[in-house]
Design a protein around this motif. Structure first.
Motif, PDB file in Angstrom:
ATOM      1  N   ARG A  52      88.104  -8.174   1.988  1.00  0.00           N
ATOM      2  CA  ARG A  52      89.371  -7.268   1.752  1.00  0.00           C
ATOM      3  C   ARG A  52      89.325  -6.525   3.083  1.00  0.00           C
ATOM      4  O   ARG A  52      88.333  -6.098   3.731  1.00  0.00           O
ATOM      5  CB  ARG A  52      89.361  -6.375   0.655  1.00  0.00           C
ATOM      6  N   SER A  72      88.157 -11.285   5.488  1.00  0.00           N
ATOM      7  CA  SER A  72      89.287 -11.815   5.032  1.00  0.00           C
ATOM      8  C   SER A  72      90.612 -11.419   5.857  1.00  0.00           C
ATOM      9  O   SER A  72      90.418 -10.762   6.879  1.00  0.00           O
ATOM     10  CB  SER A  72      89.690 -10.770   3.682  1.00  0.00           C
ATOM     11  N   LYS A  96      92.092 -13.277   0.847  1.00  0.00           N
ATOM     12  CA  LYS A  96      91.250 -11.949   0.250  1.00  0.00           C
ATOM     13  C   LYS A  96      89.990 -12.330  -0.001  1.00  0.00           C
ATOM     14  O   LYS A  96      89.184 -11.860   0.293  1.00  0.00           O
ATOM     15  CB  LYS A  96      92.148 -11.948  -0.954  1.00  0.00           C
ATOM     16  N   TYR A  97      89.711 -13.505  -1.045  1.00  0.00           N
ATOM     17  CA  TYR A  97      88.333 -13.886  -1.188  1.00  0.00           C
ATOM     18  C   TYR A  97      88.148 -15.653  -1.108  1.00  0.00           C
ATOM     19  O   TYR A  97      89.180 -16.255  -1.565  1.00  0.00           O
ATOM     20  CB  TYR A  97      88.057 -13.585  -2.636  1.00  0.00           C
ATOM     21  N   ASP A 292      96.114  -0.674   2.242  1.00  0.00           N
ATOM     22  CA  ASP A 292      94.955  -0.357   2.884  1.00  0.00           C
ATOM     23  C   ASP A 292      94.541   1.120   3.112  1.00  0.00           C
ATOM     24  O   ASP A 292      93.238   1.528   3.329  1.00  0.00           O
ATOM     25  CB  ASP A 292      94.815  -0.985   4.101  1.00  0.00           C
ATOM     26  N   TYR A 295      93.347   2.019  -0.755  1.00  0.00           N
ATOM     27  CA  TYR A 295      92.188   1.355  -1.155  1.00  0.00           C
ATOM     28  C   TYR A 295      90.943   2.226  -0.519  1.00  0.00           C
ATOM     29  O   TYR A 295      90.895   2.688   0.522  1.00  0.00           O
ATOM     30  CB  TYR A 295      91.936   0.044  -0.888  1.00  0.00           C
TER      31      TYR A 295
END
Length: 317
Positions: A52, A72, A96-97, A292, A295
């Motif tokens: 992320r 990511s 993302k993952y 962002d 988070y």
């Protein structure tokens, strides 16, 4: 006598050499508390994957570039300006993952990931399976809680600093964040009638998807506001428009991420007939934030300052 002693001396020397190596191995061991578990490292890891964007930015702020073997993609552009050139040089392995197969290709010692939702079948798979492959998993501290606190961000920075022998850089990063937040709170001290804030992410099935006890709630609080949905005991929730009308926010935070602009969401809100009498709509008080920025990560302190300036502009003249 000399001939008899010599083998004993050699044996004793070899034995002590073994003791010395064992002692050194023990002295290099690092144990991190991560939520309700402990992660033990026999030595400092050398190959890090950050998953992320906000995790990667935080790692870059700590000068961990040389350890990052995969990360990511930039999903909430732009990257913080002073980190953009360094981010561009990193090896992007997923949006993302990644899948476990993709992760294994870069042979990490450790992955730093933000949430448990990454560990599902079509993404990383189970945490236990990753660790059986010899890869340590560090889950951001906030991933173990249903509510958020800026202290969790500080914990992550401190622990990664110790793990990668960047304690000084970590300490400075934490102090910089704390100083910025303390300065904001000094300016807004004594505010009465705090602004009421809606943290709006998107519309889903004609309902609003909003932040409740997520990190945005913590940042709103630190900036002197009150999240109108902080009584819902989970990070995110869907609510109906009538409930937003009743709770009547003074300010609406609108999330912006790749492919969806904040301005387009504001237009949708403004056209909603149920929200015409809401204070934020009547007074055109919207704040567009990059995901962002809200988070958990190194940008959070700047977000607190940005929000406070919008909430109480008269305090920052």
């Amino acid at each position: 006598m000399y001939k008899l002693l010599m083998p004993l001396i050699i044996i004793f020397g070899v034995f002590c050499s073994g003791c010395s190596n064992e002692k050194n191995t023990e002295s290099n061991k690092i144990v991190l508390t991560n939520g309700n578990r402990e992660i033990t490292f026999k030595k400092q890891p050398q190959r890090l994957v950050t998953l992320r964007q906000h995790i990667t930015e935080t790692a870059l702020e700590m000068n961990l570039d040389k350890y990052i073997v995969g990360c990511s993609d930039i999903i909430d552009p732009p990257v913080a300006e002073h980190l953009q050139d360094r981010y561009k040089k990193l090896n992007i392995i997923a949006e993302k993952y990644p899948t476990l197969e993709v992760l294994l290709l870069v042979e990490p010692d450790i992955i730093w990931v933000d949430r448990k939702w990454a560990f599902v079948k079509n993404q990383l798979g189970s945490m236990e399976n990753i660790e059986r492959k010899g890869i340590k998993v560090y889950l951001s501290e906030s991933g173990f809680h249903d509510t958020n606190n800026i202290e969790y961000v500080y914990e992550d920075i401190d622990k990664m600093g110790r793990l990668f022998n960047e304690e000084i850089v970590a300490k400075l990063a934490i102090e910089k964040m704390q100083s910025k937040i303390n300065n904001v709170q000094e300016k807004i001290k004594g505010i009465e009638g705090k602004v009421r804030v809606l943290d709006y992410d998107s519309s889903r099935n004609n309902l609003a998807f909003v932040g409740c006890r997520c990190m945005a709630d913590e940042l709103i609080k630190l900036a002197g506001g009150v999240n109108i949905f902080n009584d819902i005991d989970k990070e995110w929730a869907t609510v109906n428009w009538e409930e937003i009308m009743v709770r009547n926010p003074d300010v609406i935070i609108v999330h912006e991420f790749r492919g969806v602009t904040g301005l387009s969401k504001i237009e949708v809100i403004k056209k909603n007939p149920l929200l015409q009498e809401v204070n934020a709509v009547k007074n055109n008080r919207f704040i567009v934030v990059n995901l962002d920025e809200i988070y958990e990560g190194v940008r959070n302190a700047q977000t607190v300052e940005n929000l406070a300036k919008e909430f109480y502009p008269e305090k920052f003249i």
